[in-house]
Scaffold this active site. Sequence first.
Site, PDB file in Angstrom:
ATOM      1  N   LYS A  82      -3.023   3.899  -6.606  1.00 59.77           N
ATOM      2  CA  LYS A  82      -2.773   3.395  -5.260  1.00 59.77           C
ATOM      3  C   LYS A  82      -4.103   3.261  -4.526  1.00 59.77           C
ATOM      4  O   LYS A  82      -4.881   4.216  -4.441  1.00 59.77           O
ATOM      5  CB  LYS A  82      -1.861   4.389  -4.527  1.00 59.77           C
ATOM      6  CG  LYS A  82      -0.776   3.754  -3.713  1.00 59.77           C
ATOM      7  CD  LYS A  82       0.225   4.788  -3.241  1.00 59.77           C
ATOM      8  CE  LYS A  82       1.068   4.219  -2.126  1.00 59.77           C
ATOM      9  NZ  LYS A  82       1.922   5.228  -1.519  1.00 59.77           N
TER      10      LYS A  82
HETATM   11  O1  G3P Z   1       4.984   5.088   0.679  1.00 55.46           O
HETATM   12  C1  G3P Z   1       4.449   5.018   1.927  1.00 55.46           C
HETATM   13  C2  G3P Z   1       5.035   6.059   2.772  1.00 55.46           C
HETATM   14  O2  G3P Z   1       4.788   7.276   2.174  1.00 55.46           O
HETATM   15  C3  G3P Z   1       4.591   6.102   4.176  1.00 55.46           C
HETATM   16  O3  G3P Z   1       5.684   6.478   4.886  1.00 55.46           O
HETATM   17  O4  G3P Z   1       6.953   7.478   6.701  1.00 55.46           O
HETATM   18  O5  G3P Z   1       4.574   8.153   6.316  1.00 55.46           O
HETATM   19  O6  G3P Z   1       5.128   5.911   7.239  1.00 55.46           O
HETATM   20  P1  G3P Z   1       5.551   7.031   6.370  1.00 55.46           P
END
Ligand code: G3P
Length: 212
Positions: A82
Amino acid sequence: MELFLDTANLEEISLYGAFIDGITTNPTIMSRYAHNEHYSLVRKICGMVRGPVSVEVNSEDFEGMVQEGQKLATISNKVCVKLPCTFDGFMASKKLSAGGIPTNLTLCFSPTQALIAAKCGATYVSPFIGRLEDSGHDGILLLEEIAEIYQANEYETKILAASIRSVSHVVQAARIGVGAITLPPHVMQQCLEHPLTHKGMEIFSRNWENKK
Ligand code: G3P
């Protein structure tokens, strides 16, 4: 369409393992569970799922990203490196993917970032729906725009809908026909349940117990 779980918690991976194709993580998620055993945790996760395990680099420069990505890829051929949607991240994707290492271009907030990700051989691009909506923009529109661009240009990079906050996000992403969605465990649980299912079971059970 692939379904991923957005976690590095082994219990959650085991619990929902039957429904998922792989795992996505990020440095915040890894910091909760990896302690000092980052690589060994990645190895364990790879042993639990059939599909890709996205693991993010912590370097911010091209050389560091490539070195980290190559090292991560030695853990398992399931590792998908990633990389952030930055100049260095795009360049690192170009280099790693040319060497046969799958990449996931993350923190994508615009159609043009997704376009460059595709040009750099990314296996996945991860538009962050929830975070875009937190900042007052339309996350689902972004998915639609990227899907249109990829379809029109026949790019092979898969759209991985990320930063999912609700069942509605899952439904909308699936209707657009994205290549993958990554779900936080609590949204996965919400996807499995409906209050009318539980209510219906109670009625069936009560009627069965009261049968003559
Ligand atoms: O995969 C991306 C994710 O982990 C981010 O999510 O909820 O931290 O915006 P969030």
